[in-house]
Structures are given as C-alpha cells and as structure tokens.
Design a protein around this motif. Structure first.
Motif, PDB file in Angstrom:
ATOM      1  N   PHE A   1      -4.578   6.181  -2.746  1.00  0.00           N
ATOM      2  CA  PHE A   1      -4.072   4.845  -2.397  1.00  0.00           C
ATOM      3  C   PHE A   1      -2.634   4.680  -2.848  1.00  0.00           C
ATOM      4  O   PHE A   1      -1.844   3.997  -2.213  1.00  0.00           O
ATOM      5  CB  PHE A   1      -4.950   3.765  -3.022  1.00  0.00           C
ATOM      6  CG  PHE A   1      -6.257   3.597  -2.319  1.00  0.00           C
ATOM      7  CD1 PHE A   1      -6.312   3.603  -0.939  1.00  0.00           C
ATOM      8  CD2 PHE A   1      -7.429   3.423  -3.023  1.00  0.00           C
ATOM      9  CE1 PHE A   1      -7.509   3.457  -0.280  1.00  0.00           C
ATOM     10  CE2 PHE A   1      -8.636   3.280  -2.371  1.00  0.00           C
ATOM     11  CZ  PHE A   1      -8.671   3.297  -1.001  1.00  0.00           C
ATOM     12  N   LYS A   2      -2.310   5.335  -3.950  1.00  0.00           N
ATOM     13  CA  LYS A   2      -0.935   5.261  -4.434  1.00  0.00           C
ATOM     14  C   LYS A   2      -0.010   5.961  -3.443  1.00  0.00           C
ATOM     15  O   LYS A   2       1.073   5.469  -3.138  1.00  0.00           O
ATOM     16  CB  LYS A   2      -0.844   5.930  -5.804  1.00  0.00           C
ATOM     17  CG  LYS A   2       0.223   5.341  -6.687  1.00  0.00           C
ATOM     18  CD  LYS A   2       0.071   5.865  -8.097  1.00  0.00           C
ATOM     19  CE  LYS A   2       1.178   5.339  -8.975  1.00  0.00           C
ATOM     20  NZ  LYS A   2       0.993   5.755 -10.360  1.00  0.00           N
TER      21      LYS A   2
ATOM     22  N   ASP B   1       7.055   3.352   7.587  1.00  0.00           N
ATOM     23  CA  ASP B   1       6.391   3.534   6.304  1.00  0.00           C
ATOM     24  C   ASP B   1       6.394   2.215   5.543  1.00  0.00           C
ATOM     25  O   ASP B   1       6.855   1.184   6.039  1.00  0.00           O
ATOM     26  CB  ASP B   1       7.033   4.665   5.488  1.00  0.00           C
ATOM     27  CG  ASP B   1       8.449   4.364   5.066  1.00  0.00           C
ATOM     28  OD1 ASP B   1       8.898   3.213   5.261  1.00  0.00           O
ATOM     29  OD2 ASP B   1       9.108   5.265   4.534  1.00  0.00           O
TER      30      ASP B   1
ATOM     31  N   MET C   1       0.419   3.844  -0.547  1.00  0.00           N
ATOM     32  CA  MET C   1       1.103   2.604  -0.894  1.00  0.00           C
ATOM     33  C   MET C   1       0.264   1.361  -0.642  1.00  0.00           C
ATOM     34  O   MET C   1       0.783   0.316  -0.260  1.00  0.00           O
ATOM     35  CB  MET C   1       2.436   2.468  -0.142  1.00  0.00           C
ATOM     36  CG  MET C   1       3.456   3.526  -0.465  1.00  0.00           C
ATOM     37  SD  MET C   1       3.853   3.664  -2.199  1.00  0.00           S
ATOM     38  CE  MET C   1       4.783   2.193  -2.475  1.00  0.00           C
ATOM     39  N   SER C   2      -1.060   1.460  -0.848  1.00  0.00           N
ATOM     40  CA  SER C   2      -1.873   0.265  -0.663  1.00  0.00           C
ATOM     41  C   SER C   2      -2.252  -0.291  -2.023  1.00  0.00           C
ATOM     42  O   SER C   2      -3.125   0.242  -2.695  1.00  0.00           O
ATOM     43  CB  SER C   2      -3.128   0.590   0.145  1.00  0.00           C
ATOM     44  OG  SER C   2      -3.966  -0.533   0.138  1.00  0.00           O
ATOM     45  N   ARG C   3      -1.589  -1.355  -2.413  1.00  0.00           N
ATOM     46  CA  ARG C   3      -1.833  -1.922  -3.746  1.00  0.00           C
ATOM     47  C   ARG C   3      -3.207  -2.566  -3.832  1.00  0.00           C
ATOM     48  O   ARG C   3      -3.861  -2.523  -4.851  1.00  0.00           O
ATOM     49  CB  ARG C   3      -0.751  -2.956  -4.065  1.00  0.00           C
ATOM     50  CG  ARG C   3       0.599  -2.326  -4.140  1.00  0.00           C
ATOM     51  CD  ARG C   3       1.565  -3.103  -4.999  1.00  0.00           C
ATOM     52  NE  ARG C   3       2.560  -2.198  -5.540  1.00  0.00           N
ATOM     53  CZ  ARG C   3       3.613  -1.761  -4.865  1.00  0.00           C
ATOM     54  NH1 ARG C   3       3.793  -2.146  -3.628  1.00  0.00           N
ATOM     55  NH2 ARG C   3       4.478  -0.941  -5.423  1.00  0.00           N
ATOM     56  N   LYS C   4      -3.635  -3.185  -2.713  1.00  0.00           N
ATOM     57  CA  LYS C   4      -4.924  -3.887  -2.723  1.00  0.00           C
ATOM     58  C   LYS C   4      -6.057  -2.906  -2.975  1.00  0.00           C
ATOM     59  O   LYS C   4      -6.903  -3.112  -3.842  1.00  0.00           O
ATOM     60  CB  LYS C   4      -5.113  -4.581  -1.367  1.00  0.00           C
ATOM     61  CG  LYS C   4      -5.943  -5.831  -1.443  1.00  0.00           C
ATOM     62  CD  LYS C   4      -6.100  -6.440  -0.075  1.00  0.00           C
ATOM     63  CE  LYS C   4      -7.090  -5.659   0.740  1.00  0.00           C
ATOM     64  NZ  LYS C   4      -7.021  -5.915   2.173  1.00  0.00           N
TER      65      LYS C   4
ATOM     66  N   TYR D   1       8.124   1.098   3.220  1.00  0.00           N
ATOM     67  CA  TYR D   1       9.415   0.466   2.958  1.00  0.00           C
ATOM     68  C   TYR D   1      10.117   0.020   4.240  1.00  0.00           C
ATOM     69  O   TYR D   1      11.265  -0.404   4.194  1.00  0.00           O
ATOM     70  CB  TYR D   1      10.307   1.429   2.180  1.00  0.00           C
ATOM     71  CG  TYR D   1       9.767   1.713   0.800  1.00  0.00           C
ATOM     72  CD1 TYR D   1       9.857   0.752  -0.194  1.00  0.00           C
ATOM     73  CD2 TYR D   1       9.139   2.902   0.509  1.00  0.00           C
ATOM     74  CE1 TYR D   1       9.334   0.987  -1.447  1.00  0.00           C
ATOM     75  CE2 TYR D   1       8.622   3.149  -0.742  1.00  0.00           C
ATOM     76  CZ  TYR D   1       8.724   2.178  -1.724  1.00  0.00           C
ATOM     77  OH  TYR D   1       8.208   2.405  -2.963  1.00  0.00           O
TER      78      TYR D   1
ATOM     79  N   PHE E   1      -5.798   0.130  -4.152  1.00  0.00           N
ATOM     80  CA  PHE E   1      -5.597   0.778  -5.446  1.00  0.00           C
ATOM     81  C   PHE E   1      -6.228  -0.061  -6.544  1.00  0.00           C
ATOM     82  O   PHE E   1      -6.894   0.460  -7.439  1.00  0.00           O
ATOM     83  CB  PHE E   1      -4.097   0.946  -5.701  1.00  0.00           C
ATOM     84  CG  PHE E   1      -3.773   1.524  -7.052  1.00  0.00           C
ATOM     85  CD1 PHE E   1      -3.737   2.886  -7.247  1.00  0.00           C
ATOM     86  CD2 PHE E   1      -3.508   0.684  -8.128  1.00  0.00           C
ATOM     87  CE1 PHE E   1      -3.444   3.414  -8.480  1.00  0.00           C
ATOM     88  CE2 PHE E   1      -3.219   1.204  -9.374  1.00  0.00           C
ATOM     89  CZ  PHE E   1      -3.186   2.574  -9.543  1.00  0.00           C
ATOM     90  N   SER E   2      -6.024  -1.358  -6.448  1.00  0.00           N
ATOM     91  CA  SER E   2      -6.557  -2.254  -7.462  1.00  0.00           C
ATOM     92  C   SER E   2      -8.077  -2.171  -7.524  1.00  0.00           C
ATOM     93  O   SER E   2      -8.661  -2.122  -8.605  1.00  0.00           O
ATOM     94  CB  SER E   2      -6.107  -3.678  -7.154  1.00  0.00           C
ATOM     95  OG  SER E   2      -6.722  -4.574  -8.025  1.00  0.00           O
TER      96      SER E   2
ATOM     97  N   TYR F   1      -8.970   1.100  -9.078  1.00  0.00           N
ATOM     98  CA  TYR F   1      -8.627   1.124 -10.496  1.00  0.00           C
ATOM     99  C   TYR F   1      -9.629   0.312 -11.324  1.00  0.00           C
ATOM    100  O   TYR F   1     -10.031   0.722 -12.406  1.00  0.00           O
ATOM    101  CB  TYR F   1      -7.216   0.607 -10.724  1.00  0.00           C
ATOM    102  CG  TYR F   1      -6.869   0.592 -12.190  1.00  0.00           C
ATOM    103  CD1 TYR F   1      -6.742   1.784 -12.886  1.00  0.00           C
ATOM    104  CD2 TYR F   1      -6.747  -0.603 -12.891  1.00  0.00           C
ATOM    105  CE1 TYR F   1      -6.488   1.786 -14.223  1.00  0.00           C
ATOM    106  CE2 TYR F   1      -6.491  -0.604 -14.245  1.00  0.00           C
ATOM    107  CZ  TYR F   1      -6.364   0.595 -14.911  1.00  0.00           C
ATOM    108  OH  TYR F   1      -6.123   0.607 -16.243  1.00  0.00           O
ATOM    109  N   LYS F   2     -10.011  -0.840 -10.769  1.00  0.00           N
ATOM    110  CA  LYS F   2     -10.962  -1.696 -11.478  1.00  0.00           C
ATOM    111  C   LYS F   2     -12.247  -0.939 -11.762  1.00  0.00           C
ATOM    112  O   LYS F   2     -12.774  -0.963 -12.866  1.00  0.00           O
ATOM    113  CB  LYS F   2     -11.256  -2.908 -10.598  1.00  0.00           C
ATOM    114  CG  LYS F   2     -11.753  -4.117 -11.348  1.00  0.00           C
ATOM    115  CD  LYS F   2     -11.885  -5.232 -10.361  1.00  0.00           C
ATOM    116  CE  LYS F   2     -12.199  -6.543 -10.990  1.00  0.00           C
ATOM    117  NZ  LYS F   2     -12.183  -7.603  -9.976  1.00  0.00           N
TER     118      LYS F   2
END
Lengths: 206, 489
Positions: free
Chosen positions: B428-429, B36, B432-435, B38, B437-438, B441-442
């Motif tokens: 996405f949260k 995962d 766990m994909s921050r890219k 982490y 998600f961003s 979100y944008k």
C-alpha cells in the motif's frame, strides 16, 4: 551550563512573562542558546519531512532537499528579526537586535519540543489517530506565536495593542525587504550579464 | 590481434541479435500513460497496439462518408452507421460485410434515414437508429423490418413547439430507450417500450461560481440580457452496462464529473475513489495548441467494471476501472495507423478495441498487448472477487512496469484479505494508498501488541518494582543518615 541550556529555556516557555523579563533584564538569555534552538528547528524540519509516518507525510520524496529546509528556516528568521528591529527602532522599542534574535529563538522551542517527538510517534499511528498529530502540531505553532508575542512585547516594553500593530508592520516590512532584495538581485544580475556580454564582445573580436 | 577478432565477432553477433529482436515499442505511434499519486503522467508500456484499419473501400462497399457511430452487437457482429451515405453496414464476426441496410418498409412505402447520428443494438438484436434529421428513432428487427418508430414525444413537461432531434440512443433490458437529443438540457430523454416519453434522467446541475453570482448581481438588466445563459451542458453519448446502469458523457469543460453512471432513478453513482478526478487528462495546457480539458464524445462499458472513454480533444482513449482509477490512456492525433483525426466512437470486439474515425473514414482495430491483457484480466478478477488469481497477474504486470501503482494496490488488497498485514502495508505504501495502509497498519499493530503483550508487561512491572525498591532503599539510607547525624545509633 544546565541552567543556561535546559532550565532557563524550559522555564521561559511555560512562564513567558517572567522568562522574557529575566532574559532582558537579568541577562539570563544567551544568543548561543537561541541559535542552537534555531538549529534544532532546522533539524526538526528535516527529520519531520524525512521520517514522519507515511500517513501524515505528504511530502513528495523527490522534492526533499535539506539545504532548502536550511535556508527556508534561517532566511525567514533573519528577515523577521531585521524587519522587527527596523520597525521597532522607529517606534520607540527598547529592544536591541540581539534581544529580538534571542526572543524569537527562544519562542521557537515549543515547535522543536513537540514536533520532534511527534515525528516519531506519528510512525505508530493509524489514520484516525493522525488527528492528534495535527492537533499537537497546531498547538506547538500556537504556542510559538504566543511566545513570540509576549517576547516582543517584553523586549520592547510595549502595550499589547502596540505589539499587535508592530507585528503587522513587521510583516509588511518583511514584504518590503523581500521586494527590494528581489529588485536588487534582478538589477545585479542584469548588470552582471551586461558586463559579461561586453567582455565576450571584446574577447571575440579578432 | 586475437583480441581484435574476438571483439569483431562480438560486435557482429550483437548486430545480428538486434536485427532479430522484435521492435515491439515501435509498433505504437503513441505513448501510453497514467497519472501517478503526485499527478505526474507516468509512462506505461502500450496496453493496445493498432492492428489494422478497415475502410469502406477495403470492405468493398465504397468509402464511408461522415461515419458517426458504430456498435458491436452481443453476437459480435459490427454495425457501422455511415451517416453521410445514410446507410448501416453490418459486418460479421470475421469483419466481412454481411449486409447493408439502406431502406426499410414503413406503412408499405420505402423509407430511409437522414444524417443518422446514433446506433444501438439491443440484446434481442433489435436495431435502434437515431435518425437525426427525420427527428425520430427507428427500431428495426434483425432482418431489417420496421418494429416501431419513436417520434414527436408528447408530454406536459415538453413545450408545444418542441423539436425532437435524437443524436445518441441506448436501450436497457426492459426496452426502455434513452435518447440524447440536441437542444435538450434537462437530461437524457427516456421512452418506454410503447414509445411514450417517460421523462428525463441524469439532469446536470448548474452551479454558477461565487464570482459569476457577484458579477450578475452587479450588472444591469440590459447587461444581463447580453450575458451567457447559465444552462447545463448537453450529454454527448450514452452506453449501458449489463446491470442496466447508464453511462453518459457530457462535454462540460468546467466540470470534474464529465462521466456519469446513472442508476435507474437518475442519480450519478459513478465511483470516484482514484487519486484524481475521472475526467481524462488532469494536466493540460490552458492556451494554445492541444489545450483544454478532455472532451468526451463516446464511452463504452467493458467487462470487469471497466469503461473506456474517448476524448475528441486530444484523440485519446482513457480506460478506468470500476473504482475510478485511470488504468491507462493512449492515442493521439496524427496520420499513422493508430492515431486519429476525428475519432467519434469506440467499441469493444472481444478483447480488441475498435475506434471509428470520422475524419479518416476508417475503423482502427487495436489488439491488446501482454501488458494490456494482464491489466484487464487482473482488474476483472479483482472485480469478481478472485483476488488470489488477480495477485499473480498483478505481479506479472509489475514485471512489465514497476511504476504501476494500481498493481501494488491490487496486490496489497489481496494480501490484506489473506491477513498478511505487514506485507500489505509495504504494497500500500508503494501504491500510495494511505487509507488502505492505515487499515493494514492497524491490524498489524494489534497483532504485534497481542504477541508482545507478555514481554511488555513483564518489563513494565519489573521497572515499576525496581523503582519502588529504589525509593525504599533511598528512604532507608536517608533515615539511617539522619539518625547517624543525630547521634542515635
């Protein structure tokens, strides 16, 4: 009230030389306020770990523990104050322990003032904007270091060079304290287990 | 009394029901997992379960002896390279022996193999055998007639006493032959269809660490001579995908890139966009039993951009998607059906997997479970761009395993395509994909701002006006007070 809790700390962080002088010689600083700022810092840390935006929050939620945040803020704070007091006492520092605690506490204010709002602003940021988050966090840390430096310098009436030296020595002394504390803890626990074993030997004898 | 009877009845019914239940989890002697975000291994339902084992005995051709390679041709017939017996066993689609190739006619004389290690069947059904101890690659037709032999490569860049020891072989659509040869560190040897040596592809770069450099600069000449040479590692196996990209594995324990995908000019173009390096196990013991990083001995390209790599160290199979996310890993060492002793080759037979075990002298066929099938299909659909189809499958996958981050990512990506940004953010949260998600979100923020612009501006303007009015009123009152004090009114 307003003077002590709001006006003076805010004046101190923007005019540190003036502010710390007033704190030491005009009796404007309050230990209560310094400890309150420390409490606010703990709260900031907890809130930041819990509520910072997903993009900047790298904390594994399974590892969140507010008690840990509490002790990992208070212990280093006390450690620094004790180590600094021990060193400066030997090096002709004029500061009292209370003044060291106050100076350190007041110096922490920018971290609270910047990080707490940034925690909530960070929830409305995209990846590109997180640079501002990190920038402001770094500024708050830098500000803290500058304030601590000026505070220690004023409280002990040192020259800048001597302040740098005592700061370095403080870090070394902190290491010593940790080492001795660990040693004492380990010896203490061995002693405890020894006595406990003896006790068990006695009660299991029939 | 009555209650007791009811309870007894319930107990009997539950006992009977539990007998009737299929023991699905007990079928696999291993635990499947993935890593995962982490870096913890998170358990999965088994993607494949062992179906049957095929031995030389069960095929009726006598036991295998050190079988070294296996290949499933495009027409679904299976070729087994029984190295110790110097023969090739060809199975039909029903897994029955259709023929055994032991010899071929070379210049009118009977010729055979000597400890061959590698095997490949091209799209034209031509059989390429790395005839290791004879130092040649033999190309046979479908009927077992000799077409050509690649041996003694001649080139300016090869030393005069060069010994050609081919181990593994693969062929592209233009009949270019890629050969891994023992003792060749420059890369994979490439031959054209006229048996000429064309050069190397995919050289592994060596970069000694700072520490090694420092150590070397401090040591004397005699010490340097004693030192281990900084030579690149050899490749261990190759495969080729439908687009002509060569997948190669190397046993390089210090590297984070033991799997490479080489484009025609020899550059590594494998996508490594996952959370962790494409290197098999990322967490392992450093010392003792079962320690050390994964050592890949074989790789097989599946459809949908997926590939499966076989780790000989812990005898596990790692399946990645085209972006370098670990889909699932399973397998292990042991004596039961489904775990291995010395696995040497992995192949795909339709939707099944087959693993050749040199130590147990058998081939284990793995049948995909519902989970494995869904993951594979969803990945394939996503790879082909059919995201709406993939979403349904990913949701089914999530029913089977709620902790599967890749499924959340898959759904999130398709929601993003459908412009459902808010929901995409949620997924996405979870993935766990921050890219990603961003990005979601944008778009979401812009949407909200556009919608709320009127309200926002009204409030802002009202506030400003109120403030100005307040200042004016205050000014007027003050002036009046001043006038009053001066006694002018």
């Amino acid at each position: 009230m307003k003077q002590d809790f709001l006006k003076f700390p805010l004046h101190l962080i923007v005019r540190p030389f003036d502010g710390f002088w007033d704190m030491k010689y005009e009796g404007k600083g309050k230990l209560k306020v310094a400890l309150l700022i420390l409490l606010a810092l703990i709260l900031t840390t907890i809130l930041q770990k819990q509520f910072a935006g997903f993009l900047v929050n790298m904390v594994d939620p399974r590892s969140l523990n507010s008690l840990d945040d509490l002790e990992f803020t208070i212990l280093p704070f006390l450690l620094f104050c004790i180590a600094n007091w021990s060193i400066t006492t030997l090096m002709e520092g004029e500061g009292k322990f209370k003044e060291i605690v106050m100076a350190t506490g007041y110096a922490l204010l920018p971290i609270v003032l910047i990080n707490l709002p940034m925690t909530f602003v960070s929830r409305f940021m995209t990846q590109e904007e997180t640079a501002f988050y990190y920038l402001l966090n770094s500024i708050s840390s830098l500000w803290f270091i500058v304030l601590l430096f000026v505070g220690i310098m004023t409280v002990h009436q040192y020259t800048p060079a001597k302040t740098v030296l005592t700061m370095a020595l403080t870090v070394v002394a902190m290491g010593f304290v940790v080492f001795i504390a660990t040693l004492a803890f380990s010896l203490g626990s061995q002693l405890y287990w020894f006595i406990y074993d003896v006790y068990r030997e006695i009660i299991f004898r029939t | 009394m009555h209650l007791k009877r009811v309870l007894l009845l319930v107990a009997i019914i539950s006992l009977v029901a539990s007998i009737g239940m299929p023991a699905a989890s007990a079928a696999a002697p291993y635990e499947a997992y993935t890593y995962d975000y982490y870096g913890d291994s998170s358990p999965l339902p088994a993607p494949y379960v062992p179906d049957a084992a095929i031995t030389g005995e069960s095929l009726g051709v006598g036991d295998f002896k050190e079988p070294s390679d296996m290949f499933v041709a495009p027409d679904k017939s299976t070729y087994i390279l029984d190295s110790g017996n110097a023969r090739i066993i060809v199975l039909d689609t029903e897994m029955h022996v259709s023929r055994v190739i032991k010899t071929f006619t070379n210049n009118g004389k009977e010729d055979g193999f000597a400890a061959p290690q590698g095997l490949f069947v091209s799209d034209k059904n031509e059989l390429y055998v790395a005839d290791t101890d004879h130092g040649r690659v033999v190309v046979l037709s479908e009927k077992g007639e000799l077409i050509r032999i690649i041996d003694n490569p001649k080139s300016d860049i090869l030393p005069a006493e060069f010994k050609f020891v081919p181990l593994k072989v693969t062929v592209d659509a233009a009949d270019r032959v890629f050969v891994i040869s023992r003792g060749v560190f420059e890369g994979i040897m490439q031959f054209d269809d006229k048996n000429n040596f064309m050069g190397y592809v995919g050289t592994i770069n060596v970069s000694p660490s700072v520490w090694q450099r420092l150590w070397k600069s401090l040591s004397t000449k005699a010490q340097k001579a004693q030192m281990q040479l900084f030579i690149p590692t050899e490749f261990s196996n190759v495969d080729i995908d439908s687009k002509g990209f060569v997948y190669a594995t190397a046993i390089d324990i210090s590297s984070d890139t033991p799997i490479k995908r080489l484009n025609p000019s020899g550059d590594d173009v494998l996508k490594r966009l996952g959370y962790w390096a494409v290197k098999g196990d990322i967490r392992f013991r450093m010392f003792g039993n079962n320690s050390g990083p994964s050592k890949f001995t074989d790789i097989k390209v599946l459809d949908g951009g997926m590939y499966v790599a076989l780790d000989s160290n812990r005898a596990r199979l790692f399946t990645y998607n085209d972006e370098g996310d670990l889909l699932y890993a399973f397998g292990g060492r042991g004596n039961q059906l489904g775990v291995f002793n010395t696995p040497v080759a992995v192949e795909k037979i339709g939707d099944k997997l087959a693993v050749l075990d040199s130590g147990k002298k058998n081939i284990v066929i793995f049948r995909p479970t519902r989970f494995g099938t869904l993951v594979r299909q969803a990945t394939t659909e996503h790879y082909n761009g059919n995201d709406d189809v993939a979403v349904k499958m990913w949701s089914d996958v999530l029913h089977l395993n709620t902790n599967y981050e890749i499924a959340y990512l898959g759904i999130g990506k398709s929601l993003l395509m459908q412009k459902d940004n808010k929901k995409a953010m949620e997924y996405f949260k979870l993935g766990m994909s921050r890219k990603n998600f961003s990005v979601a979100y944008k778009r979401y923020r812009r949407e909200v701002l556009k919608e709320q612009f009127g309200t926002f501006m009204t409030i802002a303007l009202t506030l400003i006006l109120a403030f100005i009015a307040y200042r004016i009123v205050r000014l007027v009152i003050r002036r009046r007070a001043v006038k009053h004090e001066a006694g002018l009114s």
